[in-house]
Design an enzyme around this catalytic site. Structure first.
Site, PDB file in Angstrom:
ATOM      1  N   ASN A 281     -49.408  60.344  44.227  1.00  0.00           N
ATOM      2  CA  ASN A 281     -50.950  60.629  44.303  1.00  0.00           C
ATOM      3  C   ASN A 281     -51.463  59.419  44.991  1.00  0.00           C
ATOM      4  O   ASN A 281     -51.067  58.175  44.784  1.00  0.00           O
ATOM      5  CB  ASN A 281     -51.480  60.847  42.942  1.00  0.00           C
ATOM      6  CG  ASN A 281     -52.511  61.654  42.715  1.00  0.00           C
ATOM      7  OD1 ASN A 281     -52.526  62.702  43.465  1.00  0.00           O
ATOM      8  ND2 ASN A 281     -53.539  61.674  41.908  1.00  0.00           N
ATOM      9  N   GLY A 309     -43.162  58.421  39.706  1.00  0.00           N
ATOM     10  CA  GLY A 309     -43.340  58.859  41.156  1.00  0.00           C
ATOM     11  C   GLY A 309     -44.653  59.667  41.135  1.00  0.00           C
ATOM     12  O   GLY A 309     -44.893  60.602  42.206  1.00  0.00           O
ATOM     13  N   LYS A 310     -45.659  59.549  40.182  1.00  0.00           N
ATOM     14  CA  LYS A 310     -46.789  60.523  40.106  1.00  0.00           C
ATOM     15  C   LYS A 310     -47.938  59.643  41.102  1.00  0.00           C
ATOM     16  O   LYS A 310     -48.670  60.308  41.369  1.00  0.00           O
ATOM     17  CB  LYS A 310     -47.346  60.652  38.746  1.00  0.00           C
ATOM     18  CG  LYS A 310     -46.426  61.295  37.766  1.00  0.00           C
ATOM     19  CD  LYS A 310     -46.776  61.267  36.244  1.00  0.00           C
ATOM     20  CE  LYS A 310     -45.996  62.498  35.426  1.00  0.00           C
ATOM     21  NZ  LYS A 310     -46.573  62.319  33.990  1.00  0.00           N
ATOM     22  N   VAL A 311     -47.967  58.446  41.014  1.00  0.00           N
ATOM     23  CA  VAL A 311     -48.880  57.747  41.653  1.00  0.00           C
ATOM     24  C   VAL A 311     -48.182  56.849  42.675  1.00  0.00           C
ATOM     25  O   VAL A 311     -47.141  56.061  42.403  1.00  0.00           O
ATOM     26  CB  VAL A 311     -49.573  56.922  40.702  1.00  0.00           C
ATOM     27  CG1 VAL A 311     -50.692  55.846  41.450  1.00  0.00           C
ATOM     28  CG2 VAL A 311     -50.726  57.602  39.880  1.00  0.00           C
TER      29      VAL A 311
END
Ligand SMILES: NC(=O)c1ccc[n+]([C@@H]2O[C@H](COP(=O)([O-])OP(=O)(O)OC[C@H]3O[C@@H](n4cnc5c(N)ncnc54)[C@H](O)[C@@H]3O)[C@@H](O)[C@H]2O)c1
Length: 389
Positions: A281, A309-311
């Site tokens: 993100n 690995g979300k941001v």
């Protein structure tokens, strides 16, 4: 159950429901509030709210970034009248899809159907409320008949709609919104569900069984032998497809709860499951009372989300958490945003693009699988598991 002594004073239902009606407040871009945030909010969480406002208006809404923006909504915000902020953002094209608790969408229907919720006090006798048929959400009070009549509307809608197979929650809420627009003309002004349908904003709920909308869908199956089924796989793939298609991706998270994760898991769904490294993100704004120290997802920081690995690790300066009751912070944030030079964009109308974007996700996932087969399918080369970084 404690019981009132005979002759003891008792408030009547009319007394409890004498508070002013709660109306959806529509932010108007107040110059005074913008000035307060710019000049007065200088430190601590006030400064974090200012930071959130500037990340949103100066970066996420920058036309060349064309950010696909998801809004996640938890906590009882529509009963508190904050649906008007959501309607305003949708109308202006400032949010592209929404993930909400079912309760917020269910309670929004009271407004759409012109039932009244009242301002009240949290310091009341709940046994008396029960005896008087008055429902309480902290200091919001309304008659129990509002629940019964809203439920009856949902069940009638399900029969009228006639859908009889698996649907995503976006399909369900879109059909519900169209029905409201037809039966309650003008209600897009004061209903999130109706406005979302009018403006093409897909509305998801991450736990469809956990609200009165879900309860009435369960009734429809048991009593009407309907095969209508909310299919969470569709929701997962549609949200993932929006994120894949986004030039940049950003979110505004109100509260925490499962809507927060449902949005953020889109990036891991891409790299971890479909083998498509999107990079995480780009922007992350959270307005919450949740604390990091308890270890729960709701209080987890953007920095922790990097490890999943979300941001995107390169964009931590474009992330902020403001620790504040969102019934205070969100209207202030919306006033600032609405009054900003970037306070209106062309609407993406993603609700009409769901099938095409999911087809694109499927094509890309197939290509990724062909180029980087899973370890057990690999013949001579191993996949590059580090690529998502
Ligand atoms: N009749 C109904 O349909 C009904 C009614 C209530 C709840 N529910 C269901 O119960 C579940 C939980 O709902 P919920 O919304 O109460 O979630 P919740 O209590 O789990 O809260 C979600 C998160 O938001 C935070 N939060 C809540 N209020 C906040 C505020 N004012 N400011 C900042 N942060 C805040 C909380 O700390 C929490 O992390 C949902 O699935 C919902 O649909 C259904």
């Amino acid at each position: 159950m404690p019981h009132r002594a005979p002759g003891a004073p008792q408030k009547s239902r009319a007394d409890y429901l004498s508070g002013r009606p709660i109306r959806y407040y529509r932010p108007r871009g107040s110059a005074d509030i913008r000035q307060l945030i710019e000049d007065g909010f200088q430190a601590f969480n006030a400064a974090r709210i200012g930071e959130a406002c500037r990340i949103f208006t100066d970066k996420m809404l920058l036309p060349e970034h064309d950010t696909t923006i998801g809004l996640t909504v938890a906590g009882a915000l529509t009963p508190a009248g904050l649906g008007g902020c959501m309607v305003e953002l949708m109308e202006r094209g400032l949010v592209d899809f929404i993930i909400s608790t079912g309760a917020n969408l269910y309670h929004d229907l009271h407004y759409a159907l012109n039932f009244t919720l009242h301002r009240g006090s949290p310091f009341v006798n709940d046994v008396e409320l029960y005896e008087e048929g008055v429902i309480r959400i902290y200091d919001v009070l309304f008659p129990a008949t509002v629940l019964l009549e809203t439920d009856a509307y949902i069940r009638d809608f399900l029969v009228r709609w006639g859908a009889n197979g698996p649907v995503s929650t976006a399909e369900l809420h879109y059909a519900l919104g169209r029905d409201l627009l037809e039966r309650q003309p003008g209600c897009a002004e004061y209903s999130v569900v109706a406005a979302a349908a009018a403006f093409g904003v897909p509305l998801y709920t991450s736990s469809p069984g956990d609200s009165s909308i879900g309860m009435n869908i369960a009734f429809h199956e048991l009593m009407n032998e309907s095969r209508l089924m909310v299919d969470p796989n569709k929701d997962v793939n549609e949200v993932c497809a929006f994120i894949l298609a986004g030039k940049k991706n950003g979110c505004v998270i109100l509260g925490g709860g499962s809507p927060k994760n449902f949005y953020l898991q889109g990036q891991p769904t891409l790299w971890e499951v479909y083998g498509i490294p999107k990079g995480g993100n780009d922007y992350f704004i959270q307005l919450t009372t949740d604390q990091v120290v308890w270890g729960g997802l709701s209080g987890a920081t953007p920095a922790e989300a990097v490890s999943w690995g979300k941001v995107n690790p390169g964009v931590l300066p474009d992330t902020v958490v403001a620790y504040c009751d969102s019934t205070i912070a969100f209207p202030l944030f919306c006033e600032y945003v609405v009054g900003s030079p970037n306070g209106r964009r062309a609407r993406k109308e993603l609700v009409h693009k769901r099938d095409d974007l999911v087809a694109a996700l499927k094509r890309e996932a197939r290509a990724a699988k062909r180029d980087h087969p899973a370890p057990e399918e690999a013949t001579d080369t191993m996949p590059d598991l580090e690529r998502h970084r």
